[in-house]
Enzyme design. Structure first.
Site, PDB file in Angstrom:
ATOM      1  N   ASP A  26       0.857  -1.110  -0.066  1.00  0.00           N
ATOM      2  CA  ASP A  26       0.010   0.044   0.092  1.00  0.00           C
ATOM      3  C   ASP A  26       0.835   1.232  -0.011  1.00  0.00           C
ATOM      4  OD1 ASP A  26      -1.909   1.932   0.922  1.00  0.00           O
ATOM      5  OD2 ASP A  26      -3.314   0.410   1.413  1.00  0.00           O
ATOM      6  N   LEU A  42      -0.129   4.279   1.066  1.00  0.00           N
ATOM      7  CA  LEU A  42      -0.763   4.801   1.946  1.00  0.00           C
ATOM      8  C   LEU A  42      -1.340   6.273   1.788  1.00  0.00           C
ATOM      9  CD1 LEU A  42       1.740   3.948   5.169  1.00  0.00           C
ATOM     10  CD2 LEU A  42      -0.332   3.085   4.399  1.00  0.00           C
ATOM     11  N   ASN A  56      -4.385   6.865   1.013  1.00  0.00           N
ATOM     12  CA  ASN A  56      -5.489   7.160   1.485  1.00  0.00           C
ATOM     13  C   ASN A  56      -5.913   6.003   2.831  1.00  0.00           C
ATOM     14  OD1 ASN A  56      -8.173   8.508   1.849  1.00  0.00           O
ATOM     15  ND2 ASN A  56      -9.198   6.759   0.752  1.00  0.00           N
ATOM     16  N   ASN A  68      -3.876   5.837 -12.159  1.00  0.00           N
ATOM     17  CA  ASN A  68      -3.940   4.888 -10.863  1.00  0.00           C
ATOM     18  C   ASN A  68      -4.719   3.488 -10.979  1.00  0.00           C
ATOM     19  OD1 ASN A  68      -2.882   5.404  -7.865  1.00  0.00           O
ATOM     20  ND2 ASN A  68      -4.725   4.389  -7.475  1.00  0.00           N
ATOM     21  N   SER A  84     -17.072  -3.071  -8.727  1.00  0.00           N
ATOM     22  CA  SER A  84     -18.121  -2.314  -8.165  1.00  0.00           C
ATOM     23  C   SER A  84     -19.591  -2.423  -8.615  1.00  0.00           C
ATOM     24  CB  SER A  84     -17.699  -0.935  -8.117  1.00  0.00           C
ATOM     25  OG  SER A  84     -18.536  -0.217  -7.883  1.00  0.00           O
ATOM     26  N   TYR A 121     -14.049   6.852 -12.577  1.00  0.00           N
ATOM     27  CA  TYR A 121     -13.878   5.984 -11.639  1.00  0.00           C
ATOM     28  C   TYR A 121     -14.675   4.637 -12.098  1.00  0.00           C
ATOM     29  CZ  TYR A 121     -14.841   3.039  -7.652  1.00  0.00           C
ATOM     30  OH  TYR A 121     -14.822   1.884  -6.855  1.00  0.00           O
ATOM     31  N   LYS A 161     -13.475   0.716 -13.670  1.00  0.00           N
ATOM     32  CA  LYS A 161     -13.857  -0.679 -13.141  1.00  0.00           C
ATOM     33  C   LYS A 161     -14.151  -1.599 -14.314  1.00  0.00           C
ATOM     34  CE  LYS A 161     -13.195  -0.091  -8.580  1.00  0.00           C
ATOM     35  NZ  LYS A 161     -11.844  -0.434  -7.900  1.00  0.00           N
TER      36      LYS A 161
HETATM   37  P1  NAD Z   1      -9.464   3.003   0.670  1.00  0.00           P
HETATM   38  O1  NAD Z   1      -9.284   3.973  -0.393  1.00  0.00           O
HETATM   39  O2  NAD Z   1      -9.823   2.907   1.950  1.00  0.00           O
HETATM   40  O3  NAD Z   1      -8.516   1.691   0.301  1.00  0.00           O
HETATM   41  C1  NAD Z   1      -7.767   1.874  -0.929  1.00  0.00           C
HETATM   42  C2  NAD Z   1      -6.387   1.586  -0.498  1.00  0.00           C
HETATM   43  O4  NAD Z   1      -5.528   1.603  -1.447  1.00  0.00           O
HETATM   44  C3  NAD Z   1      -6.009   2.587   0.378  1.00  0.00           C
HETATM   45  O5  NAD Z   1      -5.179   2.145   1.512  1.00  0.00           O
HETATM   46  C4  NAD Z   1      -4.855   3.418  -0.456  1.00  0.00           C
HETATM   47  O6  NAD Z   1      -3.725   4.060   0.284  1.00  0.00           O
HETATM   48  C5  NAD Z   1      -4.380   2.434  -1.206  1.00  0.00           C
HETATM   49  N1  NAD Z   1      -3.799   2.954  -2.776  1.00  0.00           N
HETATM   50  C6  NAD Z   1      -4.439   3.693  -3.539  1.00  0.00           C
HETATM   51  N2  NAD Z   1      -3.873   3.906  -4.663  1.00  0.00           N
HETATM   52  C7  NAD Z   1      -2.642   2.872  -4.543  1.00  0.00           C
HETATM   53  C8  NAD Z   1      -1.399   2.669  -5.362  1.00  0.00           C
HETATM   54  N3  NAD Z   1      -1.331   3.053  -6.594  1.00  0.00           N
HETATM   55  N4  NAD Z   1      -0.496   1.931  -4.876  1.00  0.00           N
HETATM   56  C9  NAD Z   1      -0.760   1.283  -3.451  1.00  0.00           C
HETATM   57  N5  NAD Z   1      -1.599   1.648  -2.856  1.00  0.00           N
HETATM   58  C10 NAD Z   1      -2.659   2.375  -3.250  1.00  0.00           C
HETATM   59  O7  NAD Z   1     -10.851   2.199  -0.340  1.00  0.00           O
HETATM   60  P2  NAD Z   1     -11.710   1.082   0.201  1.00  0.00           P
HETATM   61  O8  NAD Z   1     -13.020   1.667   0.350  1.00  0.00           O
HETATM   62  O9  NAD Z   1     -11.112   0.129   1.021  1.00  0.00           O
HETATM   63  O10 NAD Z   1     -11.909   0.321  -1.288  1.00  0.00           O
HETATM   64  C11 NAD Z   1     -11.121  -0.704  -1.681  1.00  0.00           C
HETATM   65  C12 NAD Z   1     -11.249  -1.136  -3.077  1.00  0.00           C
HETATM   66  O11 NAD Z   1     -12.647  -1.254  -3.204  1.00  0.00           O
HETATM   67  C13 NAD Z   1     -11.051   0.101  -4.052  1.00  0.00           C
HETATM   68  O12 NAD Z   1     -10.546  -0.835  -5.513  1.00  0.00           O
HETATM   69  C14 NAD Z   1     -12.473   0.557  -4.383  1.00  0.00           C
HETATM   70  O13 NAD Z   1     -12.618   0.996  -5.848  1.00  0.00           O
HETATM   71  C15 NAD Z   1     -13.279  -0.763  -4.276  1.00  0.00           C
HETATM   72  N6  NAD Z   1     -14.652  -0.494  -3.882  1.00  0.00           N
HETATM   73  C16 NAD Z   1     -15.197   0.259  -2.737  1.00  0.00           C
HETATM   74  C17 NAD Z   1     -15.967   0.477  -2.626  1.00  0.00           C
HETATM   75  C18 NAD Z   1     -16.687   1.328  -1.394  1.00  0.00           C
HETATM   76  O14 NAD Z   1     -17.857   1.680  -1.228  1.00  0.00           O
HETATM   77  N7  NAD Z   1     -15.732   1.456  -0.329  1.00  0.00           N
HETATM   78  C19 NAD Z   1     -17.584  -0.022  -3.349  1.00  0.00           C
HETATM   79  C20 NAD Z   1     -17.005  -0.966  -4.402  1.00  0.00           C
HETATM   80  C21 NAD Z   1     -15.722  -0.765  -4.869  1.00  0.00           C
HETATM   81  C1  WQD Z   2     -25.447   6.573  -0.961  1.00  0.00           C
HETATM   82  C2  WQD Z   2     -26.774   7.329  -0.984  1.00  0.00           C
HETATM   83  C3  WQD Z   2     -26.565   9.546  -1.976  1.00  0.00           C
HETATM   84  C4  WQD Z   2     -23.885  11.261   0.899  1.00  0.00           C
HETATM   85  C5  WQD Z   2     -20.508   5.125  -4.003  1.00  0.00           C
HETATM   86  C6  WQD Z   2     -19.973   4.868  -5.630  1.00  0.00           C
HETATM   87  C7  WQD Z   2     -19.874   3.403  -5.641  1.00  0.00           C
HETATM   88  C8  WQD Z   2     -19.295   2.670  -4.579  1.00  0.00           C
HETATM   89  C9  WQD Z   2     -19.996   3.053  -3.350  1.00  0.00           C
HETATM   90  C10 WQD Z   2     -17.049   2.449  -4.935  1.00  0.00           C
HETATM   91  C11 WQD Z   2     -27.093   7.946  -2.215  1.00  0.00           C
HETATM   92  C12 WQD Z   2     -26.908   9.674  -0.538  1.00  0.00           C
HETATM   93  C13 WQD Z   2     -24.884  10.356   0.215  1.00  0.00           C
HETATM   94  C14 WQD Z   2     -24.567  12.606   1.642  1.00  0.00           C
HETATM   95  C15 WQD Z   2     -26.680  11.476   0.593  1.00  0.00           C
HETATM   96  N1  WQD Z   2     -18.031   3.117  -4.463  1.00  0.00           N
HETATM   97  N2  WQD Z   2     -26.027  10.598   0.076  1.00  0.00           N
HETATM   98  N3  WQD Z   2     -25.771  12.630   1.362  1.00  0.00           N
HETATM   99  O1  WQD Z   2     -23.102   7.012  -4.409  1.00  0.00           O
HETATM  100  O2  WQD Z   2     -24.423   4.835  -3.713  1.00  0.00           O
HETATM  101  O3  WQD Z   2     -21.999   4.700  -4.376  1.00  0.00           O
HETATM  102  O4  WQD Z   2     -19.970   4.280  -3.170  1.00  0.00           O
HETATM  103  O5  WQD Z   2     -17.022   1.581  -6.167  1.00  0.00           O
HETATM  104  O6  WQD Z   2     -19.267   3.035  -6.953  1.00  0.00           O
HETATM  105  O7  WQD Z   2     -20.705   5.489  -6.617  1.00  0.00           O
HETATM  106  O8  WQD Z   2     -22.830   5.819  -2.232  1.00  0.00           O
HETATM  107  O9  WQD Z   2     -22.281   6.553   0.044  1.00  0.00           O
HETATM  108  O10 WQD Z   2     -22.140   8.424  -1.688  1.00  0.00           O
HETATM  109  O11 WQD Z   2     -24.262   7.373  -1.292  1.00  0.00           O
HETATM  110  O12 WQD Z   2     -28.021  11.919   0.627  1.00  0.00           O
HETATM  111  O13 WQD Z   2     -23.864  13.155   2.233  1.00  0.00           O
HETATM  112  O14 WQD Z   2     -26.705   8.239  -0.010  1.00  0.00           O
HETATM  113  O15 WQD Z   2     -27.281  10.514  -2.809  1.00  0.00           O
HETATM  114  O16 WQD Z   2     -28.460   7.760  -2.634  1.00  0.00           O
HETATM  115  P1  WQD Z   2     -23.243   5.698  -3.680  1.00  0.00           P
HETATM  116  P2  WQD Z   2     -22.736   7.088  -1.222  1.00  0.00           P
END
Ligand code: NAD
Ligand code: WQD
Length: 340
Positions: A31, A33, A35, A99, A124, A149, A153
């Site tokens: 990682d 770091l 984020n 990235n 996602s 973004y 994916k």
């Molecule tokens: P996060 O930002 O907490 O974790 C991502 C990690 O990757 C971080 O620790 C960051 O420091 C590290 N990172 C970023 N770019 C890097 C690089 N170039 N090299 C090495 N490390 C790097 O996010 P998360 O919520 O834990 O998400 C993890 C994965 O899941 C991501 O791929 C995200 O797109 C995917 N995802 C997240 C959600 C969500 O709602 N959290 C939903 C769908 C998919």
């Molecule tokens: C959830 C609901 C907002 C914040 C995103 C990405 C998705 C995935 C997960 C990575 C929505 C509402 C939110 C606020 C609000 N990530 N909302 N006030 O948009 O469903 O998904 O995160 O892959 O790809 O698009 O998640 O948590 O942002 O929002 O009313 O301050 O909450 O409109 O309906 P979302 P979210």
């Protein structure tokens, strides 16, 4: 079995580490770091009583990756590392493609050089795009997400299919997450967004802890039961267990080749107002909110059909909405400033 976890210090990665270590897997975390905090890894070590082999590095740093594979016996890779702010990706698309897409390519190339063929990808629900009706099923054609973004994916999922066609030994699982929320029940690890949270639950917990005045509910006239958007929220520990299920499945299916996608969600759609009510009921903390204009790019409603993960991976989301709220709140109240 040694598992390389890129982005393992992040939100979903750190929770997945707990499950992997509890199941006896050896992990290497890679990682940069950007984020995340190394403190998350220390806390995972404390929770599990295990030591983590951590290398700070970027997935686009091919020399560092080659060195990592050369100095360890990695069997499988879980690739979390990515930037994840959907809105930000529209402001700086090149950075996101660099990235998230280029980073994935560098990792796949390093794996190919090292002869590592097992890959679990953080995809996602966003890959389904707006044209598909809910519940989303894995057999649907992928959409064209409007954000860089989301488009990234879809691109990486496509790259995995092409890679599998070209390399008959390649084995990949794309896990399409719906909306992960909550935290480890200890309250010692959780989601720690930098700045103003983009996602709903971290915003709500920051209002509850007094760091923000009120929640802005984006849109109140959607064609849903109460006019607010509907999503499929799942507990991050259920999601973490989904990764162990995927790794176990790859390990026990030696003849599998190619790419399989799985939805990881509960199958239930929950509105924003229901989330607020459920948080208030689980914590007895009142959330001030105001309904404002819809947020650009938000779809009115989507949720998963999660039968494939149940039938094939033997994985189901088990934890209730109340547990998601209680655990999110325990994390936020024990750590008002996250890991800092
Ligand atoms: P996060 O930002 O907490 O974790 C991502 C990690 O990757 C971080 O620790 C960051 O420091 C590290 N990172 C970023 N770019 C890097 C690089 N170039 N090299 C090495 N490390 C790097 O996010 P998360 O919520 O834990 O998400 C993890 C994965 O899941 C991501 O791929 C995200 O797109 C995917 N995802 C997240 C959600 C969500 O709602 N959290 C939903 C769908 C998919
Ligand atoms: C959830 C609901 C907002 C914040 C995103 C990405 C998705 C995935 C997960 C990575 C929505 C509402 C939110 C606020 C609000 N990530 N909302 N006030 O948009 O469903 O998904 O995160 O892959 O790809 O698009 O998640 O948590 O942002 O929002 O009313 O301050 O909450 O409109 O309906 P979302 P979210």
């Amino acid at each position: 079995m040694q598992v390389l976890v890129t982005g393992g210090a992040g939100y979903i990665g750190s929770h997945t580490l707990v499950c992997l270590l509890d199941q006896g897997y050896e992990v290497v975390v890679y990682d940069n770091l950007i984020n995340a905090s190394a403190e998350a890894l220390s806390r995972v070590e404390k929770l599990t009583g295990k030591t983590i082999d951590f290398v700070q590095g970027d997935v686009r740093d091919t020399d560092s990756l080659d060195d990592l594979f050369a100095t360890r016996s990695i069997d499988m890779v879980i690739h979390f590392a990515a930037l994840k702010a959907v809105g930000e990706s529209a402001q700086c698309p090149l950075e996101y493609y660099q990235n998230n897409v280029h980073g994935s390519l560098c990792l796949l190339e390093a794996m190919a050089k090292a002869g590592v063929n097992n890959f679990v990808y953080s995809s996602s629900a966003t890959v389904y795009g707006e044209a598909n009706p809910s519940p989303y099923v894995e057999t649907m054609n992928l959409g064209s997400p409007s954000s860089p973004y989301g488009a990234g994916k879809v691109m990486v999922e496509r790259i995995l299919l092409d890679k599998a066609r070209a390399n008959p030994n390649f084995r990949a699982v794309s896990l399409r997450y719906f909306n992960p929320i909550g935290a480890h029940p200890s309250g010692d690890i959780g989601e720690d967004p930098t700045g103003i949270p983009n996602n709903l639950l971290p915003f709500i917990t920051q209002v509850a802890v007094g760091k923000r005045d009120k929640l802005r509910v984006f849109g109140g006239e959607y064609p849903t039961s109460d006019g607010t958007c509907v999503r499929d929220y799942l507990h991050v520990m259920d999601l973490a267990e989904g990764h162990v299920a995927a790794i176990d499945w790859l390990a026990t299916q030696p003849s599998f080749r190619g790419v399989e996608a799985f939805n990881l969600g509960t199958g239930n759609g929950i509105s924003v107002l229901e989330i607020i009510a459920s948080f208030e009921a689980a914590t007895t903390v009142k959330i001030a909110y105001q309904t404002v204009e819809p947020r650009a790019g938000d779809l009115p409603a989507f949720w998963a059909n999660a039968e494939k993960a149940s039938n094939v991976l033997n994985w189901q989301a088990k934890r209730s909405l109340a547990e998601m709220m209680e655990d999110a709140w325990r994390w936020q109240s024990k750590n008002p400033n996250g890991y800092s």
